[in-house]
Design a protein around this motif. Structure first.
Motif, short mmCIF file in Angstrom:
data_model
loop_
_atom_site.label_atom_id
_atom_site.label_comp_id
_atom_site.label_asym_id
_atom_site.label_seq_id
_atom_site.Cartn_x
_atom_site.Cartn_y
_atom_site.Cartn_z
N VAL A 75 0.94 -1.18 0.01
CA VAL A 75 0.13 0.18 0.02
C VAL A 75 0.86 1.59 0.09
N ILE A 76 1.94 1.14 0.81
CA ILE A 76 2.84 2.44 0.97
C ILE A 76 3.60 2.66 -0.28
N ASN A 77 4.16 1.42 -1.00
CA ASN A 77 4.89 1.60 -2.09
C ASN A 77 4.16 2.06 -3.37
N TRP A 78 2.98 1.46 -3.63
CA TRP A 78 2.18 1.55 -4.85
C TRP A 78 1.17 2.60 -4.79
N LEU A 79 0.33 2.59 -3.59
CA LEU A 79 -0.79 3.55 -3.56
C LEU A 79 -0.67 5.01 -2.95
N ILE A 80 0.53 4.98 -2.19
CA ILE A 80 0.74 6.42 -1.46
C ILE A 80 2.03 7.22 -2.20
N LYS A 81 3.23 6.43 -1.95
CA LYS A 81 4.25 6.94 -2.14
C LYS A 81 4.62 7.76 -3.35
N PRO A 82 4.07 7.02 -4.60
CA PRO A 82 4.38 7.62 -5.78
C PRO A 82 3.63 8.98 -5.86
N PHE A 83 2.06 9.14 -5.37
CA PHE A 83 1.47 10.01 -5.66
C PHE A 83 1.99 11.36 -4.34
N ILE A 119 7.95 -4.64 -12.40
CA ILE A 119 7.88 -5.06 -13.96
C ILE A 119 6.50 -4.61 -14.76
N PHE A 120 5.70 -4.63 -13.76
CA PHE A 120 4.18 -4.40 -14.53
C PHE A 120 3.75 -2.97 -14.09
N ALA A 121 4.25 -2.59 -13.07
CA ALA A 121 3.37 -1.31 -12.54
C ALA A 121 4.30 0.08 -12.77
N PHE A 122 5.58 -0.07 -12.86
CA PHE A 122 6.65 1.12 -12.92
C PHE A 122 6.11 1.91 -14.09
N ALA A 123 6.20 1.50 -15.27
CA ALA A 123 5.91 2.42 -16.22
C ALA A 123 4.35 2.94 -16.50
N PRO A 124 3.39 2.16 -15.92
CA PRO A 124 2.03 2.91 -16.12
C PRO A 124 1.82 4.06 -15.02
N ILE A 125 2.36 3.82 -13.72
CA ILE A 125 2.13 4.66 -12.75
C ILE A 125 3.18 5.79 -13.03
N ALA A 126 4.38 5.66 -13.50
CA ALA A 126 5.32 6.70 -13.78
C ALA A 126 4.60 7.47 -15.00
N GLY A 127 4.10 6.84 -16.02
CA GLY A 127 3.66 7.51 -17.13
C GLY A 127 2.43 8.20 -16.70
N PHE A 128 1.52 7.81 -15.83
CA PHE A 128 0.39 8.67 -15.23
C PHE A 128 0.57 9.89 -14.41
N LEU A 129 1.82 9.68 -13.74
CA LEU A 129 1.88 10.78 -12.76
C LEU A 129 2.83 11.91 -13.63
N LEU A 130 3.78 11.50 -14.58
CA LEU A 130 4.46 12.26 -15.18
C LEU A 130 3.41 13.16 -16.41
N GLY A 131 2.47 12.60 -16.83
CA GLY A 131 1.19 13.09 -17.58
C GLY A 131 0.78 14.23 -16.77
N VAL A 139 11.84 0.32 -18.73
CA VAL A 139 11.74 -0.96 -17.87
C VAL A 139 12.23 -2.31 -18.26
N LEU A 140 12.09 -2.40 -19.52
CA LEU A 140 12.63 -3.55 -20.03
C LEU A 140 14.37 -3.71 -20.02
N LEU A 141 14.97 -2.65 -20.20
CA LEU A 141 16.50 -2.66 -19.98
C LEU A 141 16.99 -2.78 -18.70
N TYR A 142 16.16 -1.98 -17.71
CA TYR A 142 16.69 -1.78 -16.54
C TYR A 142 16.15 -2.35 -15.39
#
Length: 338
Positions: free
Chosen positions: A80-88, A156-168, A183-186
């Motif tokens: 919850v902290i890592n994926w629902l609170i901290k990025p936002f 692997i699955f959440a980094f790009a969508p969350i980062a993309g959403f917040l950057l946008g 994400v694929l490379l790193y």
């Protein structure tokens, strides 16, 4: 905790000074290194970042995921902290400071890049140093291993969508192709390489060959981190020398984010009545960042000379002393937990 980990902030600080000095003395050398790129991926930086990330991925034992049902409360807290609170919360703080409080000191383009770097830090939960923080608080080692393994799979699955959403959401153009390639490379490729290496070295499950390999790789990982910092600050030397307050401005919201997230996680751990050997690592995992990944993606998305790359490296400078202070606090408050 080894000499390098204990004084990581000192080494990073020295690398920053060396980078700024060399960048101002031999700018042509750094310009030549910066030109060695394809599709926004600099070959030299990619190699150095792989040197940092790959040994960390070898440490992850994905077979530990089968034990996930044994400690669900702590795992739920960290997720919850890592994926629902901290990025936002990181995106909100970045916007609040660089679009509001610091708006008069930073031009709009640079402000956007600082916010982007902060977001990338916020979306990348820690992978390697978390084992150190857990050990220093006498955390449950198996629990920490499960936490890190689950987080890496989710990343692997959440980094790009969350980062993309917040950057946008902060009005920053998102080059989706570059983000997905990053994400694929790193993330994905190093994870697979680490899993294959671990499986081949630890077939006997006695960890002797694995530990020997990790011991040999550790100096290379350190070289990768220090060289990356030197190069990044060498590329940024003109900007920093003309505007040294940038480091301080970036560090302020990062400090608030780190202490704030820990406070929320630790309070929730108390409410969930977790034992201290789960509460401490759960809170520290949710607080710290996978700064190697954030640096790599910032470079790929925004370039070596960008404010985003600078913000992620300031995250390295801030994190270690702050995390050590939180380790001290967690140890001093052990009696709060049953």
């Amino acid at each position: 905790m080894g000499l390098f980990e204990r004084y990581l902030t000192v080494w990073v600080g020295l690398a920053i000074l060396a980078g700024i000095l060399l960048g101002s003395l031999v700018p042509d050398v750094f310009a030549s290194i910066a030109s060695l790129e394809y599709a926004n991926v600099n070959f030299v930086m990619a190699i150095l970042i792989w040197l940092m990330i790959y040994p960390m991925m070898v440490q992850i034992d994905f077979s530990s995921i089968k034990n996930v049902s044994k400690q669900t409360k702590g795992l739920a807290l960290t997720l919850v902290i890592n994926w629902l609170i901290k990025p936002f919360s990181m995106a909100l703080l970045g916007w609040l400071f660089f679009k509001g409080l610091f708006a008069d000191w930073v031009d709009p383009q640079t402000a956007n890049e600082y916010i982007a770097g902060m977001i990338l830090l916020g979306v990348a939960p820690c992978t390697a140093m978390v084992f150190v923080w857990s050990q220093l608080t006498k955390g449950d080692a198996n629990y920490t291993l499960v936490q890190v393994s689950i987080n890496d799979v989710i990343m692997i699955f959440a980094f790009a969508p969350i980062a993309g959403f917040l950057l946008g959401a902060t009005d920053i153009h998102v080059p989706w192709a570059t983000l997905l390639v990053s994400v694929l490379l790193y993330v994905l490729i190093p994870l697979l390489a680490g899993a294959i290496t671990r499986n081949s070295l630890d077939k006997a499950n006695d960890h002797s060959r694995l530990e020997g390999f990790l011991s040999k790789m550790k100096p290379w990982s350190i070289i990768g981190l220090i060289a990356t910092v030197v190069l990044l600050f060498g590329f940024q030397s003109d900007t920093i020398l003309s505007n040294p307050q940038a480091i301080v401005l970036i560090a302020i919201p990062l400090l608030i984010q780190t202490y704030g997230i820990f406070a929320v996680a630790y309070w929730l751990a108390l409410k969930f009545k977790l034992p201290h050997n789960e509460a401490a690592p759960a809170s520290l995992i949710g607080t710290s960042n996978f700064f190697e990944l954030a640096v790599a993606v910032a470079i790929s998305l925004f370039g070596l000379h960008s404010g985003a790359a600078l913000a992620t490296v300031v995250g390295v400078l801030v994190e270690v002393p702050v995390m050590l202070s939180l380790v001290w606090f967690a140890n001093r408050t052990r009696h709060w937990f049953a």
